[in-house]
Write an enzyme that holds these catalytic residues in place. Structure first.
Site, PDB file in Angstrom:
ATOM      1  N   GLU A 184     -65.796  -0.695  -1.697  1.00  0.00           N
ATOM      2  CA  GLU A 184     -67.122  -0.991  -1.157  1.00  0.00           C
ATOM      3  C   GLU A 184     -67.170  -2.310  -0.400  1.00  0.00           C
ATOM      4  OE1 GLU A 184     -69.906  -0.510  -4.372  1.00  0.00           O
ATOM      5  OE2 GLU A 184     -69.253   1.551  -4.754  1.00  0.00           O
TER       6      GLU A 184
ATOM      7  N   ASP B  85     -72.799   7.770  -3.385  1.00  0.00           N
ATOM      8  CA  ASP B  85     -73.506   6.510  -3.607  1.00  0.00           C
ATOM      9  C   ASP B  85     -72.513   5.392  -3.871  1.00  0.00           C
ATOM     10  OD1 ASP B  85     -75.966   4.922  -4.121  1.00  0.00           O
ATOM     11  OD2 ASP B  85     -75.125   4.788  -6.146  1.00  0.00           O
TER      12      ASP B  85
ATOM     13  N   HIS C  76     -74.711   2.246  -3.170  1.00  0.00           N
ATOM     14  CA  HIS C  76     -74.567   1.963  -4.593  1.00  0.00           C
ATOM     15  C   HIS C  76     -75.925   1.580  -5.186  1.00  0.00           C
ATOM     16  CE1 HIS C  76     -71.341   0.666  -7.721  1.00  0.00           C
ATOM     17  NE2 HIS C  76     -72.451   1.017  -8.345  1.00  0.00           N
TER      18      HIS C  76
ATOM     19  N   LEU D 197     -64.776   5.165 -14.843  1.00  0.00           N
ATOM     20  CA  LEU D 197     -63.508   4.910 -14.146  1.00  0.00           C
ATOM     21  C   LEU D 197     -62.518   4.314 -15.131  1.00  0.00           C
ATOM     22  CD1 LEU D 197     -61.820   4.765 -11.540  1.00  0.00           C
ATOM     23  CD2 LEU D 197     -62.774   2.473 -11.173  1.00  0.00           C
ATOM     24  N   ASN D 198     -61.374   4.966 -15.282  1.00  0.00           N
ATOM     25  CA  ASN D 198     -60.286   4.459 -16.102  1.00  0.00           C
ATOM     26  C   ASN D 198     -58.982   5.045 -15.564  1.00  0.00           C
ATOM     27  OD1 ASN D 198     -60.132   7.128 -17.185  1.00  0.00           O
ATOM     28  ND2 ASN D 198     -61.677   6.591 -18.716  1.00  0.00           N
TER      29      ASN D 198
ATOM     30  N   ARG E 186     -68.283   6.286  -9.947  1.00  0.00           N
ATOM     31  CA  ARG E 186     -67.412   5.225  -9.458  1.00  0.00           C
ATOM     32  C   ARG E 186     -66.590   5.761  -8.285  1.00  0.00           C
ATOM     33  NH1 ARG E 186     -70.253   2.190 -11.495  1.00  0.00           N
ATOM     34  NH2 ARG E 186     -69.857   0.577 -13.070  1.00  0.00           N
TER      35      ARG E 186
END
Length: 319
Positions: free
Chosen positions: A266, A261, A285, A211-212, A237
């Protein structure tokens, strides 16, 4: 030296820093803090020599800028999107991750989710639970060896996932502009030069990217429209997928199946829509986890941090 482990008070990963103390031995005092955010940490943490960070507590610029003598921060995971890297660089703090733990677990979990969707295991369970043994009620099932599998991201986990799908006879392709040419030849997979090309040519998409800024909402309404009648899996992510766009796609029954997942937020309640559908599979997760993986992660995080604090370097340093 003084080392702090910063973990969440909700869904914590470390209940007692026994593994970290064993690794660091007499070289360090280790304190564990369970907090909801860095604002709840005591002021003494600003004077610590190193930190081990768990993902539910973001380490943002104001916190990092207050660290007086910290020499290293280790993100106890592969991803490090909860740490402000620019602020750490400006403070001369080396940040590292643990990229070599849990690779098998995430790859296995991705494949398990794929098999669940493709073989419609939830639907089969519902048929039997209803009192029927009529296999026709399960619905259409594809032959795995006839499928084209598309992987977004082709690092360690992506490669491990590719090997597993190839064992089923699937044709595997990937999109990752940061992977050097030749990997596809070595591993017997196909490279796609664009995300759109991957989406259009694959029957199932599995996400294995970090993730970016580039990957946040990489999968939105436009990309989901390319997956009409196809499958989507995310064990990377949550924010890589635009949750609102995905909810619309699920509501419209655009996709053949979705397995997640990870989720965009979250900490928030999962939309009821995702909980009521048998073409949506969720897990908490947990892809990273096994009884072997978590102790491995904690041990390696402590080893990496010791190297950062003592020598200012480790091969896992993020540049």
């Amino acid at each position: 030296m003084k080392i702090a482990i910063i973990d969440s008070c909700d869904h914590c990963y470390v209940s007692e820093p026994d593994i970290e103390r064993e690794v660091l031995g007499e070289k360090a005092e280790v304190d564990l803090f369970h907090v909801r955010n860095t604002g709840e940490l005591p002021a003494q943490v600003f004077g610590y020599d190193g930190l081990i960070s768990w993902h539910l507590v973001p380490l943002r610029a104001p916190f990092i800028n207050s660290l007086r003598q910290c020499r290293g921060i280790v993100r106890a995971a592969v991803g490090f999107d909860n740490i402000d890297l620019q602020s750490a660089r400006e403070r001369g703090i080396v940040v590292a991750n643990v990229p070599d733990y849990g690779t098998e677990e995430v790859a296995d979990h991705s494949l398990a989710m794929a098999l669940n969707l493709l073989r419609r295991l939830q639907q089969g369970h519902a048929v039997v639970a209803s009192g029927s043994w009529d296999w026709r009620e399960v619905g259409p099932l594809p032959r795995l060896s006839q499928l084209d599998i598309g992987l977004i991201g082709f690092g360690r986990i992506g490669m491990a996932v590719a090997a597993r799908f190839k064992a089923f006879g699937c044709r595997v392709r990937f999109f990752d502009p940061y992977v050097s040419s030749g990997v596809e030849k070595a591993l017997g997979v196909r490279r796609c030069e664009s995300l759109a090309g991957l989406m259009q040519s694959s029957d199932l998409i599995s996400i294995h990217a970090p993730l970016n800024d580039e990957t946040r909402h990489l999968i939105g309404a436009r990309e989901l429209a390319m997956l009409k009648g196809k499958y989507l899996i995310n064990t990377a992510r949550g924010p890589i997928i635009d949750c609102a766009a995905l909810a619309d796609a699920v509501s419209d029954r655009l996709l053949a199946g979705v397995a997640l997942d990870v989720f965009e937020d979250e900490q928030a309640a999962i939309p009821m829509l995702f909980l009521q559908r048998n073409d949506v599979l969720l897990s908490p997760h947990v892809a990273f986890y096994s009884q072997a993986a978590l102790p491995e992660l904690r041990r390696k995080a402590a080893q990496v941090l010791l190297s950062l604090v003592e020598h200012g370097y480790h091969r896992n340093a993020i540049h």
